[in-house]
Scaffold this motif. Structure first.
Motif, PDB file in Angstrom:
ATOM      1  N   LEU A   1      14.131 -93.200  42.983  1.00 32.83           N
ATOM      2  CA  LEU A   1      12.356 -93.047  41.751  1.00 32.83           C
ATOM      3  C   LEU A   1      13.082 -94.684  41.053  1.00 32.83           C
ATOM      4  CD1 LEU A   1      10.552 -90.336  40.638  1.00 32.83           C
ATOM      5  CD2 LEU A   1      10.024 -92.009  42.177  1.00 32.83           C
ATOM      6  N   ASN A   2      14.408 -94.799  41.321  1.00 27.92           N
ATOM      7  CA  ASN A   2      14.928 -95.749  40.372  1.00 27.92           C
ATOM      8  C   ASN A   2      15.035 -97.214  41.202  1.00 27.92           C
ATOM      9  OD1 ASN A   2      16.410 -94.237  39.129  1.00 27.92           O
ATOM     10  ND2 ASN A   2      18.312 -94.032  40.600  1.00 27.92           N
ATOM     11  N   TYR A   3      14.411 -97.150  42.268  1.00 30.81           N
ATOM     12  CA  TYR A   3      13.907 -98.476  42.299  1.00 30.81           C
ATOM     13  C   TYR A   3      12.861 -98.599  42.463  1.00 30.81           C
ATOM     14  CZ  TYR A   3      18.495 -97.711  44.606  1.00 30.81           C
ATOM     15  OH  TYR A   3      20.037 -97.470  44.567  1.00 30.81           O
ATOM     16  N   LEU A   4      12.251 -97.882  42.070  1.00 37.35           N
ATOM     17  CA  LEU A   4       9.991 -98.726  41.196  1.00 37.35           C
ATOM     18  C   LEU A   4      10.254 -98.439  39.722  1.00 37.35           C
ATOM     19  CD1 LEU A   4       8.657 -95.639  42.777  1.00 37.35           C
ATOM     20  CD2 LEU A   4       9.156 -98.078  43.902  1.00 37.35           C
ATOM     21  N   GLY A   5       9.365 -99.209  39.053  1.00 38.52           N
ATOM     22  CA  GLY A   5       9.832 -99.206  37.811  1.00 38.52           C
ATOM     23  C   GLY A   5       8.367 -98.146  37.562  1.00 38.52           C
ATOM     24  N   ASP A   6       7.374 -98.337  37.840  1.00 39.76           N
ATOM     25  CA  ASP A   6       5.880 -97.839  37.481  1.00 39.76           C
ATOM     26  C   ASP A   6       6.105 -96.780  38.356  1.00 39.76           C
ATOM     27  OD1 ASP A   6       3.765 -96.959  36.996  1.00 39.76           O
ATOM     28  OD2 ASP A   6       2.511 -98.638  37.809  1.00 39.76           O
ATOM     29  N   LEU A   7       6.317 -95.664  37.776  1.00 41.51           N
ATOM     30  CA  LEU A   7       6.147 -94.650  38.602  1.00 41.51           C
ATOM     31  C   LEU A   7       4.905 -94.349  39.093  1.00 41.51           C
ATOM     32  CD1 LEU A   7       9.010 -92.591  36.811  1.00 41.51           C
ATOM     33  CD2 LEU A   7       9.430 -94.209  38.660  1.00 41.51           C
ATOM     34  N   ALA A   8       3.447 -94.278  38.425  1.00 38.90           N
ATOM     35  CA  ALA A   8       2.599 -94.145  38.496  1.00 38.90           C
ATOM     36  C   ALA A   8       2.502 -93.411  40.423  1.00 38.90           C
ATOM     37  CB  ALA A   8       1.540 -94.485  37.847  1.00 38.90           C
ATOM     38  N   PRO A   9       2.573 -94.460  40.928  1.00 39.36           N
ATOM     39  CA  PRO A   9       2.358 -94.250  42.083  1.00 39.36           C
ATOM     40  C   PRO A   9       2.867 -93.685  42.960  1.00 39.36           C
ATOM     41  CG  PRO A   9       2.207 -96.759  41.501  1.00 39.36           C
ATOM     42  CD  PRO A   9       3.193 -96.050  40.343  1.00 39.36           C
TER      43      PRO A   9
ATOM     44  N   MET B   1       9.576-109.702  34.706  1.00 42.39           N
ATOM     45  CA  MET B   1       9.929-108.152  35.037  1.00 42.39           C
ATOM     46  C   MET B   1       8.690-107.435  36.560  1.00 42.39           C
ATOM     47  SD  MET B   1      12.325-105.467  34.888  1.00 42.39           S
ATOM     48  CE  MET B   1      13.209-106.507  32.816  1.00 42.39           C
ATOM     49  N   ARG B   2       8.955-106.946  37.513  1.00 41.83           N
ATOM     50  CA  ARG B   2       7.726-106.606  38.204  1.00 41.83           C
ATOM     51  C   ARG B   2       7.927-104.852  38.406  1.00 41.83           C
ATOM     52  NH1 ARG B   2       5.156-110.571  42.138  1.00 41.83           N
ATOM     53  NH2 ARG B   2       6.123-112.219  41.868  1.00 41.83           N
ATOM     54  N   ASP B   3       7.089-104.558  38.768  1.00 43.49           N
ATOM     55  CA  ASP B   3       7.042-102.985  38.505  1.00 43.49           C
ATOM     56  C   ASP B   3       8.049-102.289  39.776  1.00 43.49           C
ATOM     57  OD1 ASP B   3       4.970-103.322  40.699  1.00 43.49           O
ATOM     58  OD2 ASP B   3       3.688-102.525  39.764  1.00 43.49           O
ATOM     59  N   ARG B   4       8.419-103.103  40.631  1.00 44.93           N
ATOM     60  CA  ARG B   4       9.152-102.159  41.787  1.00 44.93           C
ATOM     61  C   ARG B   4       9.800-103.369  42.616  1.00 44.93           C
ATOM     62  NH1 ARG B   4       5.901 -99.927  46.560  1.00 44.93           N
ATOM     63  NH2 ARG B   4       8.059 -99.292  47.245  1.00 44.93           N
ATOM     64  N   LEU B   5      11.161-102.961  42.916  1.00 42.92           N
ATOM     65  CA  LEU B   5      12.026-104.010  43.591  1.00 42.92           C
ATOM     66  C   LEU B   5      11.092-104.225  45.048  1.00 42.92           C
ATOM     67  CD1 LEU B   5      15.707-102.690  43.144  1.00 42.92           C
ATOM     68  CD2 LEU B   5      14.678-103.947  41.900  1.00 42.92           C
ATOM     69  N   PRO B   6      11.075-105.492  45.778  1.00 47.11           N
ATOM     70  CA  PRO B   6      10.653-105.627  46.634  1.00 47.11           C
ATOM     71  C   PRO B   6      11.128-104.580  48.434  1.00 47.11           C
ATOM     72  CG  PRO B   6      11.758-107.834  45.823  1.00 47.11           C
ATOM     73  CD  PRO B   6      12.224-106.470  45.210  1.00 47.11           C
ATOM     74  N   PRO B   7       9.666-104.268  48.512  1.00 48.32           N
ATOM     75  CA  PRO B   7      10.167-103.272  49.899  1.00 48.32           C
ATOM     76  C   PRO B   7      11.012-104.008  51.005  1.00 48.32           C
ATOM     77  CG  PRO B   7       7.983-103.082  49.042  1.00 48.32           C
ATOM     78  CD  PRO B   7       8.725-104.022  47.922  1.00 48.32           C
ATOM     79  N   ASP B   8      11.293-105.353  51.507  1.00 51.95           N
ATOM     80  CA  ASP B   8      11.924-105.664  52.115  1.00 51.95           C
ATOM     81  C   ASP B   8      13.568-105.489  51.438  1.00 51.95           C
ATOM     82  OD1 ASP B   8      10.247-106.488  54.584  1.00 51.95           O
ATOM     83  OD2 ASP B   8       8.811-107.217  52.346  1.00 51.95           O
ATOM     84  N   TYR B   9      13.271-106.077  50.819  1.00 52.10           N
ATOM     85  CA  TYR B   9      14.890-106.019  50.072  1.00 52.10           C
ATOM     86  C   TYR B   9      15.164-104.682  50.023  1.00 52.10           C
ATOM     87  CZ  TYR B   9      18.176-105.914  46.736  1.00 52.10           C
ATOM     88  OH  TYR B   9      19.325-106.066  46.072  1.00 52.10           O
TER      89      TYR B   9
END
Length: 324
Positions: free
Chosen positions: A212-220, A91-99
């Motif tokens: 924000l659904n496309y980010l796992g870690d919301l802190a950044p 599991m990554r902390d976000r979906l790939p930005p290019d995707y």
């Protein structure tokens, strides 16, 4: 296009037509034939993986997605997301930005019709309903930042509530659609976790509708938003609720966030939640998608203004309130 690529493309078109008919066995054979014509075509590997996945051939799907990633490590088609859902990638902390960028660039021309007519999306309306009680206390002039602004639905729904609104989105094509509406002062193609200098520094309200659904870690993203806000400003956002701490990736390829994790991220990034309600964000495959509509204030001003904003016993104070 090379002769081999042309042949592969024609065969892949046939494979996709067979998928539409539900004939996965034949589609797999034709997709493999497409690859025999051009083994270097990353899209054909991804499509074969998708067909294998539809056919329930998990291991073959995993292998096809991995072959795709060898050819396109940037992962514009989201093979890593598929591998994660298949249990074959961490599991990554976000979906790939290019995707995400490629997904919404492609989606832009039909985005609003799909969301409004087919999916009955009403995230912006729920956000306005949730934050309306807090708007009178926000300092004027009220500048708004729309995170993941897309084609500008938030700008349309919040019209009349702000003095100026700016937007940021990963997808340039979505930005272009928003620009034609003439609502936004500034529109920037960029990442909400690392916002460019073109945007302002003194926003009284930050809105994050279905982004924000496309980010796992919301802190950044929360830190980046807080850094752009006036003291005493509000942030209002939608999230899909999850039972796994801190987050998991749902079958719709969006992250779902645990309530306790969200509270901790908010506190860590300088916010305090003042309203946390439930509401149906949209329909998906005929089923309602329930989400959370959260209003938060910067902590420095919250203690001073809380008594004015939320009276004792006010139902808006209660977590779990439902918006309609």
């Amino acid at each position: 296009m090379s002769k081999d690529r042309l042949s592969a493309s024609r065969r892949l078109d046939v494979a996709l037509a067979l998928v539409a008919q539900g004939d996965y066995v034949a589609a797999i054979d034709v997709a493999r034939a497409a690859l025999s014509a051009d083994m270097e075509w990353e899209e054909a590997h991804f499509t074969l993986g998708d067909i294998y996945e539809r056919a329930g051939e998990k291991e073959n799907a995993i292998e096809a997605y991995r072959q795709y990633l060898i050819l396109d490590p940037v992962d514009r088609m989201g093979a890593e997301v598929r591998l994660t859902l298949l249990g074959a990638a961490a599991m990554r902390d976000r979906l790939p930005p290019d995707y995400v960028r490629a997904l919404f660039d492609d989606y832009a021309p039909r985005f609003e019709i799909s969301l409004r007519d087919r999916l009955a999306y009403r995230g912006p309306e729920l956000l306005l309903e949730a934050v309306r009680p807090y708007l009178p206390a926000l300092l004027r002039p009220l500048e708004v930042l729309d995170l993941g602004c897309g084609t500008g639905l938030v700008g349309e729904v919040f019209a009349g509530q702000f003095d100026a609104i700016d937007g940021i989105d990963l997808s340039p094509r979505m930005i272009n659609r928003a620009r034609t509406k003439g609502i936004y002062r500034t529109l920037v193609a960029g990442d909400i976790t690392d916002m460019p200098d073109d945007l302002g520094q003194e926003y009284g309200l930050v809105i994050a509708a279905d982004v924000l659904n496309y980010l796992g870690d919301l802190a950044p993203a929360l830190r980046a938003a807080h850094a752009r806000m006036k003291s005493g400003g509000c942030m209002v956002l939608t999230l899909e609720h999850g039972d796994t701490f801190p987050f998991d990736l749902g079958p719709g390829q969006r992250f779902r966030h645990h309530q306790r994790a969200v509270t901790e991220w908010m506190e860590e990034c300088g916010f305090e939640i003042v309203s946390d309600a439930l509401g149906v964000l949209r329909q998906e495959k005929g089923n309602p998608v329930e989400g959370r509509i959260i209003v938060a204030r910067t902590i420095s001003e919250f203690t001073m203004l809380a008594s004015d904003l939320i009276a004792p016993g006010d139902p808006d104070q209660a977590s779990g309130q439902t918006l309609h």
